[in-house]
Write a protein that holds these residues in place. Sequence first.
Motif, short mmCIF file in Angstrom:
data_model
loop_
_atom_site.label_atom_id
_atom_site.label_comp_id
_atom_site.label_asym_id
_atom_site.label_seq_id
_atom_site.Cartn_x
_atom_site.Cartn_y
_atom_site.Cartn_z
N LEU A 1 0.85 -1.20 0.00
CA LEU A 1 0.00 0.00 0.00
C LEU A 1 0.88 1.23 0.00
O LEU A 1 2.09 1.15 0.20
CB LEU A 1 -0.98 0.00 1.19
CG LEU A 1 -0.46 -0.04 2.62
CD1 LEU A 1 0.03 1.31 3.09
CD2 LEU A 1 -1.60 -0.49 3.55
N LEU B 1 -7.46 2.44 6.42
CA LEU B 1 -7.33 1.00 6.24
C LEU B 1 -8.40 0.37 7.12
O LEU B 1 -8.39 0.54 8.34
CB LEU B 1 -5.94 0.54 6.69
CG LEU B 1 -5.68 -0.95 6.72
CD1 LEU B 1 -5.56 -1.52 5.31
CD2 LEU B 1 -4.41 -1.27 7.50
N ARG C 1 -8.40 8.17 0.30
CA ARG C 1 -8.39 6.83 -0.30
C ARG C 1 -8.53 5.80 0.80
O ARG C 1 -8.37 6.11 1.98
CB ARG C 1 -7.06 6.60 -1.03
CG ARG C 1 -6.96 7.40 -2.35
CD ARG C 1 -5.74 6.98 -3.16
NE ARG C 1 -4.52 7.12 -2.41
CZ ARG C 1 -3.73 6.11 -2.05
NH1 ARG C 1 -4.05 4.87 -2.39
NH2 ARG C 1 -2.62 6.33 -1.39
N TYR D 1 -8.18 1.34 1.90
CA TYR D 1 -7.81 -0.05 1.64
C TYR D 1 -8.68 -0.92 2.53
O TYR D 1 -8.96 -0.56 3.68
CB TYR D 1 -6.34 -0.30 2.01
CG TYR D 1 -5.35 0.38 1.09
CD1 TYR D 1 -4.85 -0.28 -0.02
CD2 TYR D 1 -4.92 1.68 1.36
CE1 TYR D 1 -3.93 0.34 -0.86
CE2 TYR D 1 -4.01 2.30 0.54
CZ TYR D 1 -3.51 1.64 -0.58
OH TYR D 1 -2.61 2.25 -1.39
N ILE E 1 -4.83 -7.30 1.28
CA ILE E 1 -5.63 -6.18 0.80
C ILE E 1 -6.56 -6.72 -0.29
O ILE E 1 -6.09 -7.28 -1.29
CB ILE E 1 -4.75 -5.07 0.20
CG1 ILE E 1 -3.73 -4.57 1.23
CG2 ILE E 1 -5.61 -3.93 -0.34
CD1 ILE E 1 -4.30 -3.77 2.36
N SER F 1 -9.12 -1.61 -2.90
CA SER F 1 -8.50 -0.32 -2.63
C SER F 1 -8.97 0.68 -3.66
O SER F 1 -9.48 0.30 -4.72
CB SER F 1 -6.97 -0.44 -2.67
OG SER F 1 -6.54 -0.76 -3.98
#
Lengths: 294, 234
Positions: B22, B32, B203, B205, B212, B215
Motif C-alpha cells: 500500500l 485502512l 483513499r 484499503y 488487501i 483499494s
Amino acid sequence: MSGAAILQATADGILMGGVYAVTAIGLTLIFGVMEIVNFAHGALMMLGMYVTYWLFTLFGINPYLTIPVSIAVMFIIGWLMQRYLLNKIINAPQHNQLLLTLGVMLFLENLALFVWSPDFRSINVPGLDTSIQLGVVSINKPKLLAFAFALILTAVLFIILQKTVLGKSIRATSQERDGASLVGIKVKNINAIAFGIGTACAGVAGSLIVPFFFTSPGAGAVFLLRSFVVAILGGLGNFWGALVAGLIVGLAESLSGLFLSGSWNDLVIYGIFVLVLLLRPTGLFGGGRLSGSH
Amino acid sequence: MLTINDLYVGYGDTLVVQGVSLDVAESELVSLVGANGVGKTTLLKTISGLVRAKSGEILFMGENITRLAPDEIVARGLIQVAEGRKLFPAMTVLENLELGAYTKEAHKQKKRNFELVFEMLPDLKTKARNMAGTLSGGQQQMLAIGRGLMSAPKLLILDEPSIGLSPLLTQTMFEIIGKIKEQGVTLMLVEQNVHHALGMADRGYVIEQGRIVLSGPAMKLLHDEHLKKAYLGM
Ligand SMILES: Nc1ncnc2c1ncn2[C@@H]1O[C@H](COP(=O)(O)OP(=O)(O)OP(=O)(O)O)[C@@H](O)[C@H]1O
Ligand SMILES: [Mg+2]
C-alpha cells in the motif's frame, strides 16, 4: 534493663537500619523498573566492597572518597550485565531471569574466592574507629555516615527519577515499554542504564560497609537476605518505603537483641516479614512499578 | 510518503500479514479498514519497528526503514498512536505529553506543539496534573493523540482511535482527526468503523485475512457492493 541500654540499642538500630536501607535501594529500583528480582545484588555489593578495600589498602584513599570510583565501576558492570545477559531473555518467564541472576551471583562469588581468596579483610581508617559520644549513647561513626548516605542516596534517586529526562524515560519504560518505544525512547539502552544505576547503588552500599564490616567473597550474601526483606517490606519499587523498612528492621533487630537473646534477632525480623506479607502483600507502603506517587 | 511492498509478517509459523502492499502520499488521509483479527495492528507494529517483517519492505520518504529500531523510525517523523493507547498510567497528563516530544526534532517544536495540542484538545489542559491512568477512556484516547502530535509527526498513524468510545465521543474523535488533517499532517487511519473512516478519507484499503482485497478512492469504496454487504450491513 537500663534506660541507657535501651537508648543505645535504639541508636544502633536506627543506624543499622540506614545501612540496610542503602543495601536495599538498588534492589528496589531494579525491581521497580524491570521487575527483575536480582539475586546478584549481594555479590555486586561485594565487588563494591573490594573496590573500596583495594583503593584504601593500595593507595591509602579514604573509603568515602572511593565512592565515585565504586559508582563508575559498578555502573559499567551493571550496564554490561543487563545489555549482554539479562536483555537476551527479557521476554522469557520471570523465573528464567531469576535463575540467571542467581547464576551471576554464584559466578561472582566464586570469582572473588579465586582472585582474592576467602580471607576476611578489614581496614583501619584513622579517625573513623572512634565513636561520637552523645550523653550516654555512643554513635559509631562509619554507621552514622552510612545512614547519612542512605538519606542522600534516596533523595538523589528520587530527584533523578522525578525531574530529569533520563528519570522520566526510565519511569515511562517501566510503565509501558511499547509506549516508550513509540515516543522514541531507546528502551534497550534505558533498561541497561537503569540496571547500571541499581548496580551502582549496590556498589555504594558495599563501599559504605567496608569501614565496619569484613570484606570477603561472602560478605554480600550476608546482607542479601536482609536487603530483600527490607525491599519487600517497603514495597518493591518504593525508595522511601525501603528507607522506613530499613529502620524498622534495624530497630527490630537491635531491640530484640537487647530484650530477648541474640538468637532471636532473625526470628523477630522474619516474623515481622511474614506477618506484614500476610496482611499487606504489596509491603507496608505499596509498591510495584515506579509510579512517582511515592 | 509511505510505501509498503509485499510485506509478510507472522508470529511463529502463522502468517498474519500476507503480502500487503500500500502507499500513502503526502497530505493524504488514507483509511485502512477491516474486521477483528485480520492483521491491522500487526501491520502497524511492523511499520513502527515493534515487530519484524518476514519479508517485503517498508519505505518512508524514500528510505528503507524495514530494519530500523522503533526509536529511529520515530525520529524520522513516523508516529503511531497505538491500539490500547500505550500511555504511561502513573505519570501526569503533562509528563505524557512532554515525553511525546522526546526526540530532538520534536523537542525543538515542543512549545508550539503544546499550544496546538491544548487548543485542539482543551480537556487535556484542565487535566494536566492528573495521572493518565485516572482519566476516562475518551480522555485517554485524546491524550494518546495529543502525545502523538507532540512527537511532531510527518505521518501520523492512528490504530482504531474510536474503539470503546460512545457515539458522541466517536463523532468528536473524527472531528479532531479532521482538524489534524487541516494542519497538513499526513494521516493513516486504521478502523473497524468503516462508514466514518472512509467517509473522511481520500483513499481507502480493505484488509481481510492479512491481504488487501479492495483499494481505491474512499467514495468509490463506499459504493462497492462487496464492502456494503460485508461491512455496512446494506
Ligand atoms: N503477539 C502475538 N503473538 C501471536 N499471535 C498474535 C500476536 N498478536 C496478534 N496475534 C494474532 O494475529 C492475528 C491478527 O491480530 P491483529 O491484532 O494484528 O489484528 P487486528 O486486525 O488489529 O484486530 P483488532 O481489530 O481486533 O485490533 C490475530 O489472530 C491475533 O490473535
Ligand atoms: Mg488491532
